[in-house]
Design a protein around this motif. Structure first.
Motif, PDB file in Angstrom:
ATOM      1  N   TYR A 270       0.890  48.572  66.317  1.00 44.91           N
ATOM      2  CA  TYR A 270       0.974  49.342  65.076  1.00 44.91           C
ATOM      3  C   TYR A 270       2.269  50.149  64.949  1.00 44.91           C
ATOM      4  O   TYR A 270       2.757  50.360  63.843  1.00 44.91           O
ATOM      5  CB  TYR A 270      -0.225  50.289  64.964  1.00 44.91           C
ATOM      6  CG  TYR A 270      -1.506  49.591  64.595  1.00 44.91           C
ATOM      7  CD1 TYR A 270      -1.746  49.177  63.283  1.00 44.91           C
ATOM      8  CD2 TYR A 270      -2.480  49.336  65.546  1.00 44.91           C
ATOM      9  CE1 TYR A 270      -2.920  48.529  62.926  1.00 44.91           C
ATOM     10  CE2 TYR A 270      -3.668  48.686  65.207  1.00 44.91           C
ATOM     11  CZ  TYR A 270      -3.874  48.284  63.898  1.00 44.91           C
ATOM     12  OH  TYR A 270      -5.036  47.640  63.558  1.00 44.91           O
TER      13      TYR A 270
ATOM     14  N   THR B 116      -4.184  54.282  64.814  1.00 44.93           N
ATOM     15  CA  THR B 116      -4.891  53.569  65.860  1.00 44.93           C
ATOM     16  C   THR B 116      -5.195  54.495  67.035  1.00 44.93           C
ATOM     17  O   THR B 116      -4.514  55.497  67.252  1.00 44.93           O
ATOM     18  CB  THR B 116      -4.086  52.350  66.344  1.00 44.93           C
ATOM     19  OG1 THR B 116      -4.935  51.516  67.160  1.00 44.93           O
ATOM     20  CG2 THR B 116      -2.858  52.747  67.153  1.00 44.93           C
ATOM     21  N   MET B 117      -6.249  54.159  67.754  1.00 44.81           N
ATOM     22  CA  MET B 117      -6.651  54.889  68.966  1.00 44.81           C
ATOM     23  C   MET B 117      -7.033  56.336  68.675  1.00 44.81           C
ATOM     24  O   MET B 117      -6.752  57.252  69.461  1.00 44.81           O
ATOM     25  CB  MET B 117      -5.549  54.837  70.039  1.00 44.81           C
ATOM     26  CG  MET B 117      -5.159  53.423  70.445  1.00 44.81           C
ATOM     27  SD  MET B 117      -6.450  52.540  71.374  1.00 44.81           S
ATOM     28  CE  MET B 117      -7.284  51.610  70.050  1.00 44.81           C
ATOM     29  N   HIS B 118      -7.670  56.562  67.524  1.00 50.28           N
ATOM     30  CA  HIS B 118      -8.237  57.889  67.253  1.00 50.28           C
ATOM     31  C   HIS B 118      -9.415  58.110  68.201  1.00 50.28           C
ATOM     32  O   HIS B 118     -10.291  57.249  68.326  1.00 50.28           O
ATOM     33  CB  HIS B 118      -8.702  57.969  65.797  1.00 50.28           C
ATOM     34  CG  HIS B 118      -9.349  59.266  65.438  1.00 50.28           C
ATOM     35  ND1 HIS B 118      -8.654  60.452  65.416  1.00 50.28           N
ATOM     36  CD2 HIS B 118     -10.622  59.561  65.093  1.00 50.28           C
ATOM     37  CE1 HIS B 118      -9.471  61.435  65.073  1.00 50.28           C
ATOM     38  NE2 HIS B 118     -10.680  60.928  64.875  1.00 50.28           N
TER      39      HIS B 118
ATOM     40  N   ASN C 142      -2.337  48.543  71.586  1.00 51.76           N
ATOM     41  CA  ASN C 142      -2.555  48.861  70.179  1.00 51.76           C
ATOM     42  C   ASN C 142      -1.406  49.661  69.582  1.00 51.76           C
ATOM     43  O   ASN C 142      -1.018  49.432  68.432  1.00 51.76           O
ATOM     44  CB  ASN C 142      -3.874  49.615  70.024  1.00 51.76           C
ATOM     45  CG  ASN C 142      -5.068  48.700  70.019  1.00 51.76           C
ATOM     46  OD1 ASN C 142      -5.489  48.199  68.978  1.00 51.76           O
ATOM     47  ND2 ASN C 142      -5.625  48.437  71.198  1.00 51.76           N
ATOM     48  N   CYS C 143      -0.870  50.594  70.350  1.00 49.80           N
ATOM     49  CA  CYS C 143       0.256  51.381  69.838  1.00 49.80           C
ATOM     50  C   CYS C 143       1.509  50.518  69.681  1.00 49.80           C
ATOM     51  O   CYS C 143       2.281  50.707  68.734  1.00 49.80           O
ATOM     52  CB  CYS C 143       0.520  52.567  70.763  1.00 49.80           C
ATOM     53  SG  CYS C 143      -0.730  53.873  70.630  1.00 49.80           S
TER      54      CYS C 143
ATOM     55  N   VAL D 186      -2.462  53.040  59.244  1.00 48.28           N
ATOM     56  CA  VAL D 186      -3.534  53.016  60.232  1.00 48.28           C
ATOM     57  C   VAL D 186      -3.210  53.972  61.382  1.00 48.28           C
ATOM     58  O   VAL D 186      -2.128  53.912  61.970  1.00 48.28           O
ATOM     59  CB  VAL D 186      -3.751  51.602  60.795  1.00 48.28           C
ATOM     60  CG1 VAL D 186      -4.803  51.613  61.910  1.00 48.28           C
ATOM     61  CG2 VAL D 186      -4.182  50.661  59.683  1.00 48.28           C
TER      62      VAL D 186
ATOM     63  N   ASP E 174      -9.938  52.910  65.155  1.00 49.24           N
ATOM     64  CA  ASP E 174      -8.829  52.915  64.200  1.00 49.24           C
ATOM     65  C   ASP E 174      -9.323  53.580  62.922  1.00 49.24           C
ATOM     66  O   ASP E 174     -10.427  53.286  62.450  1.00 49.24           O
ATOM     67  CB  ASP E 174      -8.379  51.489  63.883  1.00 49.24           C
ATOM     68  CG  ASP E 174      -7.736  50.794  65.075  1.00 49.24           C
ATOM     69  OD1 ASP E 174      -7.334  51.486  66.020  1.00 49.24           O
ATOM     70  OD2 ASP E 174      -7.655  49.547  65.039  1.00 49.24           O
TER      71      ASP E 174
ATOM     72  N   ARG F  62      -8.082  55.440  58.905  1.00 47.96           N
ATOM     73  CA  ARG F  62      -7.073  55.628  57.864  1.00 47.96           C
ATOM     74  C   ARG F  62      -7.188  57.058  57.357  1.00 47.96           C
ATOM     75  O   ARG F  62      -8.255  57.494  56.944  1.00 47.96           O
ATOM     76  CB  ARG F  62      -7.284  54.648  56.705  1.00 47.96           C
ATOM     77  CG  ARG F  62      -6.224  54.779  55.614  1.00 47.96           C
ATOM     78  CD  ARG F  62      -6.475  53.803  54.470  1.00 47.96           C
ATOM     79  NE  ARG F  62      -6.174  52.428  54.862  1.00 47.96           N
ATOM     80  CZ  ARG F  62      -7.083  51.462  54.985  1.00 47.96           C
ATOM     81  NH1 ARG F  62      -8.367  51.728  54.746  1.00 47.96           N
ATOM     82  NH2 ARG F  62      -6.729  50.250  55.324  1.00 47.96           N
TER      83      ARG F  62
ATOM     84  N   LYS G  94     -12.313  50.639  62.414  1.00 48.77           N
ATOM     85  CA  LYS G  94     -12.824  49.808  63.507  1.00 48.77           C
ATOM     86  C   LYS G  94     -13.103  50.676  64.720  1.00 48.77           C
ATOM     87  O   LYS G  94     -12.248  51.454  65.146  1.00 48.77           O
ATOM     88  CB  LYS G  94     -11.807  48.726  63.883  1.00 48.77           C
ATOM     89  CG  LYS G  94     -12.298  47.769  64.958  1.00 48.77           C
ATOM     90  CD  LYS G  94     -11.291  46.659  65.203  1.00 48.77           C
ATOM     91  CE  LYS G  94     -11.800  45.673  66.252  1.00 48.77           C
ATOM     92  NZ  LYS G  94     -10.829  44.571  66.482  1.00 48.77           N
TER      93      LYS G  94
ATOM     94  N   ASN H  57       2.976  53.478  59.239  1.00 51.34           N
ATOM     95  CA  ASN H  57       1.775  52.658  59.142  1.00 51.34           C
ATOM     96  C   ASN H  57       0.638  53.549  58.675  1.00 51.34           C
ATOM     97  O   ASN H  57       0.497  54.686  59.152  1.00 51.34           O
ATOM     98  CB  ASN H  57       1.435  52.040  60.495  1.00 51.34           C
ATOM     99  CG  ASN H  57       0.495  50.859  60.387  1.00 51.34           C
ATOM    100  OD1 ASN H  57      -0.561  50.948  59.753  1.00 51.34           O
ATOM    101  ND2 ASN H  57       0.866  49.739  61.008  1.00 51.34           N
TER     102      ASN H  57
ATOM    103  N   HIS I 202     -13.623  50.775  68.623  1.00 51.46           N
ATOM    104  CA  HIS I 202     -13.292  49.953  69.790  1.00 51.46           C
ATOM    105  C   HIS I 202     -14.227  50.204  70.973  1.00 51.46           C
ATOM    106  O   HIS I 202     -14.024  49.627  72.048  1.00 51.46           O
ATOM    107  CB  HIS I 202     -11.846  50.206  70.218  1.00 51.46           C
ATOM    108  CG  HIS I 202     -10.838  49.766  69.200  1.00 51.46           C
ATOM    109  ND1 HIS I 202     -10.538  48.440  68.972  1.00 51.46           N
ATOM    110  CD2 HIS I 202     -10.069  50.491  68.345  1.00 51.46           C
ATOM    111  CE1 HIS I 202      -9.620  48.348  68.022  1.00 51.46           C
ATOM    112  NE2 HIS I 202      -9.316  49.580  67.625  1.00 51.46           N
TER     113      HIS I 202
END
Length: 205
Positions: free
Chosen positions: A194, A116-118, A190-191, A114, A96, A98, A174, A112, A176
């Protein structure tokens, strides 16, 4: 290491264009090939975050080759597929982050801060796992005043921390961990957390 060389739907070594891409891989040694693959994917596929709206099919290496534009996960998938085809063990990393330079259009879509899942990639090069992020092509980086990430096969290449004028760009919030196969259920979970308004479905392809 066998699991990190497997061919599957998401890291597909049998796409009809794979052989053409493999012919562009330069170098005879493992590290030279790994580095060459990184740059082929980084600059050969345009970064487009809005392609995530295509759902599960957008996760695969095939999606990159069919569309020549994709977001971070499919670009990582293509780097993994090419690496595995060259007998370089490779796996997917997810984090995750930013992004302080997100566009208003993307902010409106995600609602959002964040991301996520980059995705990033780990390749096993000369006895150790080395991380790299092929997402942002040089043309895009030049456009938004970001120094493109370079990769030498020896050192991790993950952080677009600052723009060229010193402004903050991206923070890793974070990690993962890493995956031999595409963790579709985890990505979907996760998607949904978020970005529930997008109704994305990454469970079926």
């Amino acid at each position: 290491m066998k699991q990190y060389l497997q061919n599957d739907t998401f890291f597909n070594q049998n796409h009809h264009e794979i052989s053409s891409w493999l012919k562009m891989v330069k170098g005879s040694g493992e590290r030279a090939k790994a580095v060459s693959i990184y740059y082929l994917v980084r600059d050969g596929i345009k970064y487009d975050p809005f392609t995530l709206l295509d759902g599960a099919k957008s996760l695969s290496s095939d999606y990159c080759l069919d569309n020549k534009a994709a977001y971070c996960i499919p670009k990582a998938s293509l780097q993994i597929a090419l690496s595995r085809a060259c007998n370089i063990p490779s796996r997917l990393g997810l984090a995750d982050v930013r992004n302080h330079l997100s566009t208003p259009k993307l902010d409106e879509l995600l609602k959002n801060e964040v991301f996520t899942m980059h995705a990033y990639v780990e390749q096993f090069i000369e006895g150790k796992w080395v991380k790299s992020t092929p997402a942002f092509n040089k043309e895009l980086c030049d456009l938004v005043n970001i120094k493109p990430l370079e990769f030498d096969g020896l050192n991790h290449s993950l952080f677009h921390q600052f723009t060229t004028d010193g402004k903050k760009h991206m923070e890793y919030l974070k990690d993962h961990g890493q995956y031999a196969a595409m963790p579709t259920a985890f990505i979907n979970q996760n998607c949904e957390f978020y970005y529930p308004h997008l109704n994305l479905n990454f469970n079926n392809i």
